[in-house]
Design a protein around this motif. Sequence first.
Motif, PDB file in Angstrom:
ATOM      1  N   LEU A  95       0.827  -1.196   0.000  1.00 15.90           N
ATOM      2  CA  LEU A  95       0.000   0.000   0.000  1.00 15.90           C
ATOM      3  C   LEU A  95       0.870   1.259   0.000  1.00 15.90           C
ATOM      4  CD1 LEU A  95      -2.652   1.578   0.302  1.00 15.90           C
ATOM      5  CD2 LEU A  95      -2.538   1.133   2.768  1.00 15.90           C
ATOM      6  N   ARG A 103      -3.519   6.005  -2.532  1.00 18.38           N
ATOM      7  CA  ARG A 103      -3.670   5.098  -1.396  1.00 18.38           C
ATOM      8  C   ARG A 103      -5.078   5.149  -0.814  1.00 18.38           C
ATOM      9  NH1 ARG A 103       1.793   7.049   1.707  1.00 18.38           N
ATOM     10  NH2 ARG A 103       3.246   6.595  -0.018  1.00 18.38           N
ATOM     11  N   TRP A 109      -7.582  -1.606   1.992  1.00 13.10           N
ATOM     12  CA  TRP A 109      -6.527  -2.322   1.249  1.00 13.10           C
ATOM     13  C   TRP A 109      -6.530  -3.804   1.613  1.00 13.10           C
ATOM     14  CZ3 TRP A 109      -3.777  -1.171  -2.868  1.00 13.10           C
ATOM     15  CH2 TRP A 109      -2.604  -1.865  -3.136  1.00 13.10           C
ATOM     16  N   TYR A 112      -9.033  -5.740  -0.179  1.00 11.08           N
ATOM     17  CA  TYR A 112      -8.719  -6.025  -1.578  1.00 11.08           C
ATOM     18  C   TYR A 112      -8.015  -7.364  -1.742  1.00 11.08           C
ATOM     19  CZ  TYR A 112      -9.633  -1.097  -2.814  1.00 11.08           C
ATOM     20  OH  TYR A 112     -10.211   0.124  -3.025  1.00 11.08           O
ATOM     21  N   LEU A 120      -6.583  -7.572  -5.275  1.00 15.55           N
ATOM     22  CA  LEU A 120      -5.161  -7.483  -5.557  1.00 15.55           C
ATOM     23  C   LEU A 120      -4.716  -8.668  -6.413  1.00 15.55           C
ATOM     24  CD1 LEU A 120      -3.692  -6.452  -2.079  1.00 15.55           C
ATOM     25  CD2 LEU A 120      -4.081  -5.008  -4.067  1.00 15.55           C
ATOM     26  N   ASP A 152      -2.012  -1.102  -9.969  1.00 16.42           N
ATOM     27  CA  ASP A 152      -2.612   0.196  -9.653  1.00 16.42           C
ATOM     28  C   ASP A 152      -2.784   1.055 -10.896  1.00 16.42           C
ATOM     29  OD1 ASP A 152      -3.419   2.272  -7.641  1.00 16.42           O
ATOM     30  OD2 ASP A 152      -1.722   3.304  -8.584  1.00 16.42           O
TER      31      ASP A 152
END
Length: 268
Positions: A95, A103, A109, A112, A120, A152
């Motif tokens: 992250l 972020r 996160w 994910y 992810l 990302d």
Amino acid sequence: MIPKGVTPADDQIAADIFGLSVGYWQDKKFWEKIRGLKLLNREGSRRRIYSKEQLLAARAQEERAKAVNEQPRYDLPPVPVGEHPDDLLDLEESLLALPESRRVTLPTWRSYRYGKKTRLPDPDFILGGKKVDGEVVGGEDFWRRQTILDWDENRPDRGNPTGRPVGVQESGPRQPSQRAEERRERARQLLAEHPTTLTAKMLGEDLGVHPVHAERILRAARLERVVSLLKGNPDLTAEDVQRETGLHVTSHARKLLDQAREAGADAQ
């Protein structure tokens, strides 16, 4: 962070190198006795991580010193500094590798990692743990810095008009790419041909994908297999599932059977 070029080792590997039990290594805090040994884990992480190269050098120097009845003079190989695309990062470090404007909160996160809408990529490396029915249990996931940055880059900006507006759900499940569907079909084929012997490692080598990715594909193929079997036999048992999918742990077979029943019910 595990820098590029460093072979990571946890307490178990370290204890093995020094011929100790992992409990003894931890109780005596042997890592503190090796001058210059660098811990690679971030503060607050649940697992100590070392450079295997440093551990091996320290062990060899201890053996040489012991042979001449001297104290070891630790001269350990340096750990690379700086950032590299192939550095391995844990979940929280991944992250922090993102630009600050990209972020999300740490709880988001973490969601994910196994998310359905935003997920992810598969980890590039898993440290520790043990394999049970083709899955690594109890290990720690790591991603290459470049893996996270590439992922990302393809993630829509929050509020970006090219993405789905906030609060609007997709009209249906996203369709897998042709390549993904080809991999799933190959997994189905191999599972049908080798129901009790197919492993994620074998599948990964056949498909040319990372073993963690192969494990996910194999789980999906097994689930489809059990859903299909249920249609012909509603009284399917966990033992039947084990025989048809190669799962060795009965509780895993029961879980898969329950998931298959739920999937079958949702499809009706």
